[in-house]
Motif scaffolding. Sequence first.
Motif, PDB file in Angstrom:
ATOM      1  N   GLY A  91      42.183  36.980  33.611  1.00  0.00           N
ATOM      2  CA  GLY A  91      41.369  37.288  34.989  1.00  0.00           C
ATOM      3  C   GLY A  91      41.028  35.740  35.756  1.00  0.00           C
ATOM      4  N   GLN A  92      40.240  34.980  34.573  1.00  0.00           N
ATOM      5  CA  GLN A  92      39.661  33.924  34.919  1.00  0.00           C
ATOM      6  C   GLN A  92      40.592  32.964  35.444  1.00  0.00           C
ATOM      7  OE1 GLN A  92      37.673  32.826  31.254  1.00  0.00           O
ATOM      8  NE2 GLN A  92      35.774  33.583  32.156  1.00  0.00           N
ATOM      9  N   ARG A 138      41.574  33.609  38.944  1.00  0.00           N
ATOM     10  CA  ARG A 138      40.836  33.255  40.003  1.00  0.00           C
ATOM     11  C   ARG A 138      40.915  31.799  40.240  1.00  0.00           C
ATOM     12  NH1 ARG A 138      35.229  34.968  38.405  1.00  0.00           N
ATOM     13  NH2 ARG A 138      35.879  35.366  36.492  1.00  0.00           N
ATOM     14  N   SER A 141      47.325  40.878  40.057  1.00  0.00           N
ATOM     15  CA  SER A 141      46.648  41.456  39.095  1.00  0.00           C
ATOM     16  C   SER A 141      47.608  41.843  37.776  1.00  0.00           C
ATOM     17  CB  SER A 141      45.921  42.362  39.527  1.00  0.00           C
ATOM     18  OG  SER A 141      44.949  42.113  40.088  1.00  0.00           O
ATOM     19  N   GLU A 152      39.033  45.871  34.499  1.00  0.00           N
ATOM     20  CA  GLU A 152      37.870  45.063  34.785  1.00  0.00           C
ATOM     21  C   GLU A 152      38.166  43.931  35.431  1.00  0.00           C
ATOM     22  OE1 GLU A 152      35.304  44.696  31.565  1.00  0.00           O
ATOM     23  OE2 GLU A 152      34.038  43.140  32.865  1.00  0.00           O
ATOM     24  N   ALA A 153      39.405  43.046  35.128  1.00  0.00           N
ATOM     25  CA  ALA A 153      39.566  41.889  35.501  1.00  0.00           C
ATOM     26  C   ALA A 153      40.404  42.346  36.999  1.00  0.00           C
ATOM     27  CB  ALA A 153      40.756  41.260  34.601  1.00  0.00           C
ATOM     28  N   GLU A 212      39.581  44.585  38.880  1.00  0.00           N
ATOM     29  CA  GLU A 212      38.626  44.922  39.937  1.00  0.00           C
ATOM     30  C   GLU A 212      37.972  43.700  40.481  1.00  0.00           C
ATOM     31  OE1 GLU A 212      37.709  49.485  38.279  1.00  0.00           O
ATOM     32  OE2 GLU A 212      36.178  47.666  38.026  1.00  0.00           O
ATOM     33  N   GLN A 213      37.612  42.712  39.390  1.00  0.00           N
ATOM     34  CA  GLN A 213      37.154  41.306  39.890  1.00  0.00           C
ATOM     35  C   GLN A 213      38.113  40.821  40.902  1.00  0.00           C
ATOM     36  OE1 GLN A 213      36.085  39.094  36.511  1.00  0.00           O
ATOM     37  NE2 GLN A 213      34.304  38.826  37.308  1.00  0.00           N
ATOM     38  N   ARG A 262      37.732  42.430  44.244  1.00  0.00           N
ATOM     39  CA  ARG A 262      36.496  41.829  45.057  1.00  0.00           C
ATOM     40  C   ARG A 262      36.730  40.709  45.539  1.00  0.00           C
ATOM     41  NH1 ARG A 262      34.034  44.834  40.851  1.00  0.00           N
ATOM     42  NH2 ARG A 262      33.615  42.878  39.588  1.00  0.00           N
ATOM     43  N   VAL A 263      37.302  39.795  44.536  1.00  0.00           N
ATOM     44  CA  VAL A 263      37.430  38.305  45.337  1.00  0.00           C
ATOM     45  C   VAL A 263      38.241  38.277  46.281  1.00  0.00           C
ATOM     46  CG1 VAL A 263      38.470  36.027  44.824  1.00  0.00           C
ATOM     47  CG2 VAL A 263      37.186  36.929  42.790  1.00  0.00           C
TER      48      VAL A 263
END
Length: 226
Positions: free
Chosen positions: A134-135, A138, A158, A164-165, A167-168, A171-172
């Motif tokens: 996920g990082q 991003r 995704s 969780e990743a 959802e992040q 959100r981004v």
Amino acid sequence: MIHTELRGVYAGYGGEDVLRGIDARLPRGGVTALVGSNGAGKSTLLAVLAGTLRPRAGEVSGPSRPRPAFVLQRSAVPDTLPLTVRDTVSMGRWAHRGPWRPLARHDRTVVERSMERVGITGLAGRQLGELSGGQRQRVLIAQGLAQEADLLLLDEPSAGLDREAREQIARVLASLGGQVTVVHATHFSDEAAEADHRLVLDQGRVVGSGSPEATAPSAGGVPSVR
Ligand SMILES: Nc1ncnc2c1ncn2[C@@H]1O[C@H](COP(=O)(O)OP(=O)(O)OP(=O)(O)O)[C@@H](O)[C@H]1O
């Protein structure tokens, strides 16, 4: 306000149409989710928007300047690549500066701002290979933002990430709305629900378009998304 409009777009590969008469409008500064089953034509539509696949017929109006930023999928980047997060995001400036050229002050400001926008400033000095999926995704979104295009395209950002990743990432993407026009292909209904606008494809045609609520599967017969 509309960023890009497609009218009667046909496009495909080797003389075979995959997109068959696409009519669509992408809201400027909005986040559009492209949904539809495997093979519906989502990636093909992204390629048309990116300008890498020329339509056989139809019109695409309002192309962005400079050219759209196409965000890489993290699986396209080998773990062993000896690059820091900041190096990777800086590569987004190559479109303006040329590869491996020193960055000017403005470039460095754009790089720092792009990292801030996706919440990775604290990771700037880390090696890409040390990061979670996920990082890393991003970081690649920040690389796209560093190109300062007004259209950001993402193909299943995704894929392979846990909830969780995911959802992040959602959100981004939602936080980018208003500043840049975003189009992303997704198989995840929660990710599509976060978008401002949803375009539902089936066999190369648009079968639903509008707000996520209006085009949700329960709202009327559009193909379900996972
Ligand atoms: N480069 C290519 N050359 C030939 N055919 C292709 C190419 N890319 C995609 N296709 C074909 O075009 C059709 C649509 O594929 P596309 O990748 O656009 O769908 P998609 O909705 O993104 O699917 P998925 O959800 O599986 O990624 C498929 O039948 C696919 O096999």
